[in-house]
Design a protein around this motif. Structure first.
Motif, PDB file in Angstrom:
ATOM      1  N   LEU A 139      28.470  21.814  15.272  1.00  0.00           N
ATOM      2  CA  LEU A 139      28.391  21.120  13.978  1.00  0.00           C
ATOM      3  C   LEU A 139      29.549  20.142  13.799  1.00  0.00           C
ATOM      4  N   LYS A 140      30.739  20.523  14.199  1.00  0.00           N
ATOM      5  CA  LYS A 140      31.899  19.625  14.102  1.00  0.00           C
ATOM      6  C   LYS A 140      31.710  18.418  15.017  1.00  0.00           C
ATOM      7  N   THR A 141      31.150  18.630  16.183  1.00  0.00           N
ATOM      8  CA  THR A 141      30.889  17.533  17.114  1.00  0.00           C
ATOM      9  C   THR A 141      29.886  16.550  16.515  1.00  0.00           C
ATOM     10  N   MET A 142      28.847  17.070  15.868  1.00  0.00           N
ATOM     11  CA  MET A 142      27.868  16.194  15.217  1.00  0.00           C
ATOM     12  C   MET A 142      28.522  15.419  14.065  1.00  0.00           C
ATOM     13  N   GLU A 143      29.405  16.072  13.329  1.00  0.00           N
ATOM     14  CA  GLU A 143      30.128  15.385  12.252  1.00  0.00           C
ATOM     15  C   GLU A 143      30.969  14.239  12.819  1.00  0.00           C
ATOM     16  N   ASN A 144      31.689  14.501  13.899  1.00  0.00           N
ATOM     17  CA  ASN A 144      32.515  13.464  14.519  1.00  0.00           C
ATOM     18  C   ASN A 144      31.667  12.315  15.054  1.00  0.00           C
ATOM     19  N   ALA A 145      30.523  12.637  15.644  1.00  0.00           N
ATOM     20  CA  ALA A 145      29.624  11.589  16.139  1.00  0.00           C
ATOM     21  C   ALA A 145      29.117  10.737  14.980  1.00  0.00           C
ATOM     22  N   ALA A 146      28.798  11.371  13.857  1.00  0.00           N
ATOM     23  CA  ALA A 146      28.324  10.631  12.682  1.00  0.00           C
ATOM     24  C   ALA A 146      29.411   9.709  12.145  1.00  0.00           C
ATOM     25  N   ILE A 147      30.640  10.190  12.117  1.00  0.00           N
ATOM     26  CA  ILE A 147      31.756   9.368  11.634  1.00  0.00           C
ATOM     27  C   ILE A 147      31.954   8.161  12.546  1.00  0.00           C
ATOM     28  N   VAL A 148      31.954   8.388  13.850  1.00  0.00           N
ATOM     29  CA  VAL A 148      32.116   7.282  14.805  1.00  0.00           C
ATOM     30  C   VAL A 148      31.000   6.266  14.629  1.00  0.00           C
ATOM     31  N   ALA A 176      25.564  10.815   5.400  1.00  0.00           N
ATOM     32  CA  ALA A 176      24.570  11.268   6.358  1.00  0.00           C
ATOM     33  C   ALA A 176      23.677  12.253   5.623  1.00  0.00           C
ATOM     34  N   ASN A 177      22.469  11.819   5.331  1.00  0.00           N
ATOM     35  CA  ASN A 177      21.546  12.574   4.486  1.00  0.00           C
ATOM     36  C   ASN A 177      22.237  12.901   3.166  1.00  0.00           C
ATOM     37  N   ASP A 178      22.432  14.164   2.820  1.00  0.00           N
ATOM     38  CA  ASP A 178      23.052  14.504   1.537  1.00  0.00           C
ATOM     39  C   ASP A 178      24.556  14.761   1.644  1.00  0.00           C
ATOM     40  N   THR A 179      25.130  14.600   2.813  1.00  0.00           N
ATOM     41  CA  THR A 179      26.558  14.843   2.996  1.00  0.00           C
ATOM     42  C   THR A 179      27.311  13.528   2.907  1.00  0.00           C
ATOM     43  N   VAL A 180      28.386  13.515   2.119  1.00  0.00           N
ATOM     44  CA  VAL A 180      29.165  12.301   1.901  1.00  0.00           C
ATOM     45  C   VAL A 180      30.624  12.573   2.252  1.00  0.00           C
ATOM     46  N   ILE A 181      31.229  11.633   2.984  1.00  0.00           N
ATOM     47  CA  ILE A 181      32.656  11.689   3.297  1.00  0.00           C
ATOM     48  C   ILE A 181      33.263  10.382   2.817  1.00  0.00           C
ATOM     49  N   GLU A 182      34.340  10.471   2.053  1.00  0.00           N
ATOM     50  CA  GLU A 182      35.051   9.268   1.622  1.00  0.00           C
ATOM     51  C   GLU A 182      36.391   9.224   2.334  1.00  0.00           C
ATOM     52  N   ILE A 183      36.685   8.066   2.911  1.00  0.00           N
ATOM     53  CA  ILE A 183      37.921   7.888   3.671  1.00  0.00           C
ATOM     54  C   ILE A 183      38.719   6.776   3.025  1.00  0.00           C
ATOM     55  N   ASN A 184      39.974   7.070   2.697  1.00  0.00           N
ATOM     56  CA  ASN A 184      40.882   6.048   2.198  1.00  0.00           C
ATOM     57  C   ASN A 184      41.515   5.402   3.418  1.00  0.00           C
ATOM     58  N   GLN A 185      41.197   4.126   3.674  1.00  0.00           N
ATOM     59  CA  GLN A 185      41.669   3.456   4.890  1.00  0.00           C
ATOM     60  C   GLN A 185      43.185   3.376   4.936  1.00  0.00           C
ATOM     61  N   LEU A 186      43.842   3.176   3.823  1.00  0.00           N
ATOM     62  CA  LEU A 186      45.302   3.079   3.830  1.00  0.00           C
ATOM     63  C   LEU A 186      45.928   4.390   4.239  1.00  0.00           C
ATOM     64  N   THR A 187      45.386   5.507   3.761  1.00  0.00           N
ATOM     65  CA  THR A 187      45.889   6.815   4.143  1.00  0.00           C
ATOM     66  C   THR A 187      45.675   7.038   5.631  1.00  0.00           C
ATOM     67  N   HIS A 188      44.514   6.661   6.125  1.00  0.00           N
ATOM     68  CA  HIS A 188      44.193   6.856   7.535  1.00  0.00           C
ATOM     69  C   HIS A 188      45.103   6.007   8.424  1.00  0.00           C
ATOM     70  N   ILE A 189      45.360   4.786   8.025  1.00  0.00           N
ATOM     71  CA  ILE A 189      46.179   3.880   8.833  1.00  0.00           C
ATOM     72  C   ILE A 189      47.630   4.337   8.883  1.00  0.00           C
ATOM     73  N   THR A 190      48.155   4.821   7.752  1.00  0.00           N
ATOM     74  CA  THR A 190      49.553   5.235   7.724  1.00  0.00           C
ATOM     75  C   THR A 190      49.766   6.647   8.213  1.00  0.00           C
ATOM     76  N   GLY A 191      48.696   7.408   8.370  1.00  0.00           N
ATOM     77  CA  GLY A 191      48.811   8.753   8.909  1.00  0.00           C
ATOM     78  C   GLY A 191      49.100   9.811   7.885  1.00  0.00           C
ATOM     79  N   ASN A 192      49.027   9.514   6.609  1.00  0.00           N
ATOM     80  CA  ASN A 192      49.241  10.521   5.585  1.00  0.00           C
ATOM     81  C   ASN A 192      48.053  11.480   5.574  1.00  0.00           C
ATOM     82  N   THR A 193      48.326  12.720   5.189  1.00  0.00           N
ATOM     83  CA  THR A 193      47.247  13.707   5.148  1.00  0.00           C
ATOM     84  C   THR A 193      46.894  14.092   3.722  1.00  0.00           C
ATOM     85  N   THR A 194      47.512  13.493   2.743  1.00  0.00           N
ATOM     86  CA  THR A 194      47.193  13.829   1.362  1.00  0.00           C
ATOM     87  C   THR A 194      46.342  12.778   0.724  1.00  0.00           C
TER      88      THR A 194
END
Length: 121
Positions: free
Chosen positions: A59-68, A103-121
């Motif tokens: 399931l985690k692998t499918m999640e990662n594939a969906a994100i990519v 992906a279907n009914d599952t939603v992930i929101e990513i803050n690009q600034l947090t991702h770029i700077t490496g913050n985890t909060t």
């Protein structure tokens, strides 16, 4: 010749899939994942704990594939990737430094600034 256990076969599939994710080959991941899902003897012959752990990894692998796959979509893009056992519908919404992947009914929101700077909060 060494006989591989079902768990070792699954682990080999995971290693191959991780390589495919790295190369962003999502259609091949979905196709191969469908094959592994339909391999009933593989799942039946694993010990219970191995099967539960393998399902979690799957399931985690499918999640990662969906994100990519979604991150490679254009702004406001959508894509459907299907196989015999898996149907993945992806939508990406970009704006205000946020990416919303659905992906279907599952939603992930990513803050690009947090991702770029490496913050985890």
């Amino acid at each position: 010749m060494i006989s591989l256990t079902p768990y070792h076969i699954f682990c080999s599939w995971i290693n191959s899939t991780i390589d495919q994710i790295t190369h962003r080959n999502v259609q091949e991941i979905i196709s191969n994942s469908s094959d592994i899902l339909r391999n009933y003897s593989l799942w039946e012959n694993m010990e219970k704990e191995q099967r539960l752990f393998s399902c979690s990894i799957f399931l985690k692998t499918m999640e990662n594939a969906a994100i990519v796959a979604a991150l490679n979509l254009s702004d406001q893009g959508n894509k459907t990737i299907s196989s015999q056992s898996i149907n993945m519908e992806l939508r990406a919404f970009r704006g205000a430094n946020r990416i919303r992947l659905q992906a279907n009914d599952t939603v992930i929101e990513i803050n690009q600034l947090t991702h770029i700077t490496g913050n985890t909060t």
